[in-house]
Design a protein around this motif. Structure first.
Motif, short mmCIF file in Angstrom:
data_model
loop_
_atom_site.label_atom_id
_atom_site.label_comp_id
_atom_site.label_asym_id
_atom_site.label_seq_id
_atom_site.Cartn_x
_atom_site.Cartn_y
_atom_site.Cartn_z
N GLU A 262 0.83 -1.21 0.00
CA GLU A 262 0.00 0.00 0.00
C GLU A 262 0.86 1.26 0.00
O GLU A 262 0.59 2.23 -0.71
CB GLU A 262 -0.92 0.00 1.23
CG GLU A 262 -2.06 -1.00 1.14
CD GLU A 262 -2.95 -0.93 2.37
OE1 GLU A 262 -2.87 0.09 3.11
OE2 GLU A 262 -3.72 -1.89 2.60
N ASP A 263 1.92 1.23 0.81
CA ASP A 263 2.84 2.36 0.85
C ASP A 263 3.53 2.55 -0.49
O ASP A 263 3.78 3.69 -0.93
CB ASP A 263 3.89 2.15 1.94
CG ASP A 263 3.31 2.28 3.34
OD1 ASP A 263 2.17 2.76 3.45
OD2 ASP A 263 4.00 1.89 4.30
N ASN A 264 3.86 1.45 -1.15
CA ASN A 264 4.49 1.53 -2.48
C ASN A 264 3.59 2.26 -3.46
O ASN A 264 4.03 3.12 -4.22
CB ASN A 264 4.76 0.11 -3.02
CG ASN A 264 6.09 -0.43 -2.56
OD1 ASN A 264 6.85 0.26 -1.90
ND2 ASN A 264 6.38 -1.67 -2.91
N GLU A 265 2.29 1.91 -3.44
CA GLU A 265 1.35 2.54 -4.36
C GLU A 265 1.23 4.03 -4.10
O GLU A 265 1.21 4.85 -5.03
CB GLU A 265 -0.02 1.86 -4.23
CG GLU A 265 -1.05 2.37 -5.22
CD GLU A 265 -0.68 2.13 -6.68
OE1 GLU A 265 -1.13 2.90 -7.54
OE2 GLU A 265 0.08 1.16 -6.94
N ARG A 266 1.17 4.42 -2.82
CA ARG A 266 1.09 5.84 -2.48
C ARG A 266 2.35 6.59 -2.93
O ARG A 266 2.28 7.71 -3.44
CB ARG A 266 0.89 6.01 -0.97
CG ARG A 266 -0.56 5.78 -0.52
CD ARG A 266 -0.77 6.36 0.86
NE ARG A 266 0.04 5.65 1.86
CZ ARG A 266 -0.40 4.60 2.54
NH1 ARG A 266 -1.62 4.12 2.32
NH2 ARG A 266 0.37 4.01 3.42
#
Length: 278
Positions: A262-266
């Motif tokens: 999720e952090d990667n996508e953000r």
């Protein structure tokens, strides 16, 4: 919302400034590059291609007409550049005087010194491939300067050193080491020696590097100095926000993969937005 008022049209086809290899799309970009790189400019800037670009792409026939006599009647470079800056309104009189002074200082260089300065500028801008082509041409055509502020052998060593910097920027450490080695052979400078050892340190495995450097007693103090510099660089890097961010993300990957992705996508979305804003 910011609104920029431009002089003339925004060009569909860019103009590449000779010597600097910088593409510009409007008069403001041209003025900025000329002012910031005034020391590196030479008479190659005064050409018909620029006049055609100013007239056809930017729609400034009046300016192109005013510059035509300077190009074809051998006007001075400072007059040519300041005429463009004044027309566009780029800077006050004090700024124009500074630009003229920088152009005159650059004019004091020999032809080969000016060419080297232009290529060095490409390295500073991290345009390593263009810089390498420039250094290779310079070395291919090398002749000792008839006059210059730097002794010929030292000047040649500087060319080889900076060529090594360009290769190191591309992480081609074997080629960088070869260039630094050539510079060291020419003048035996400590900086060239450290650069040569650093390139070999990056090129070789730790075991091979120890065997390589250990075979030369005269390099003992330089190898110690290099290791101290590398240690300081690593300590400084580990305090940087980018390193800390990567360190914490590596920990999160092990402990919470869902949150990690999720952090990667953000992060990817934030980078995309940042890119669009530039």
């Amino acid at each position: 919302m910011r609104v920029s008022v431009c002089v003339g049209n925004y060009a569909k086809t860019p103009y590449c400034i000779p010597g600097l290899e910088i593409e510009v799309y409007c008069m403001e970009e041209l003025c900025y590059c000329m002012k910031e790189n005034a020391f590196l400019l030479d008479l190659s800037v005064m050409n018909d291609q620029l006049l055609v670009w100013i007239e056809r792409e930017c729609g400034l026939r009046e300016l192109a007409g005013a510059l035509h006599p300077l190009v074809h009647r051998q006007g001075s470079l400072s007059m040519f550049v300041t005429a463009i800056l004044r027309y566009v309104g780029w800077g006050d009189e004090a700024s124009l005087s500074e630009t003229e002074q920088a152009i005159r200082q650059g004019a004091g260089l020999s032809g080969i010194e000016k060419r080297k300065s232009q290529i060095d500028h490409l390295v500073e801008k991290k345009k390593y491939k263009s810089a390498l082509r420039g250094y290779e041409n310079l070395l291919r055509e090398w002749q000792e300067p008839e006059s210059g502020r730097i002794p010929a052998q030292e000047f040649l060593a500087r060319i080889w050193h900076n060529k090594g910097v360009a290769y190191a920027g591309l992480m081609l450490y074997d080629r960088a080491a070869e260039c630094f080695g050539r510079a060291y052979d020419l003048q035996g400078g400590r900086e060239d020696c450290l650069a040569y050892l650093a390139a070999k340190r990056m090129e070789l495995s730790e075991e091979d590097y120890v065997a390589f450097a250990g075979g030369r007693e005269e390099w003992y103090s330089q190898t110690l100095e290099l290791e101290r510099k590398l240690e300081r660089a690593m300590d400084e890097w580990e305090q940087q926000p980018d390193y800390l961010r990567l360190y914490h993300r590596r920990e999160r990957r092990s402990s919470d993969r869902g949150q990690f992705y999720e952090d990667n996508e953000r992060l990817v979305q934030a980078l995309k937005e940042s890119y669009r804003m530039e």
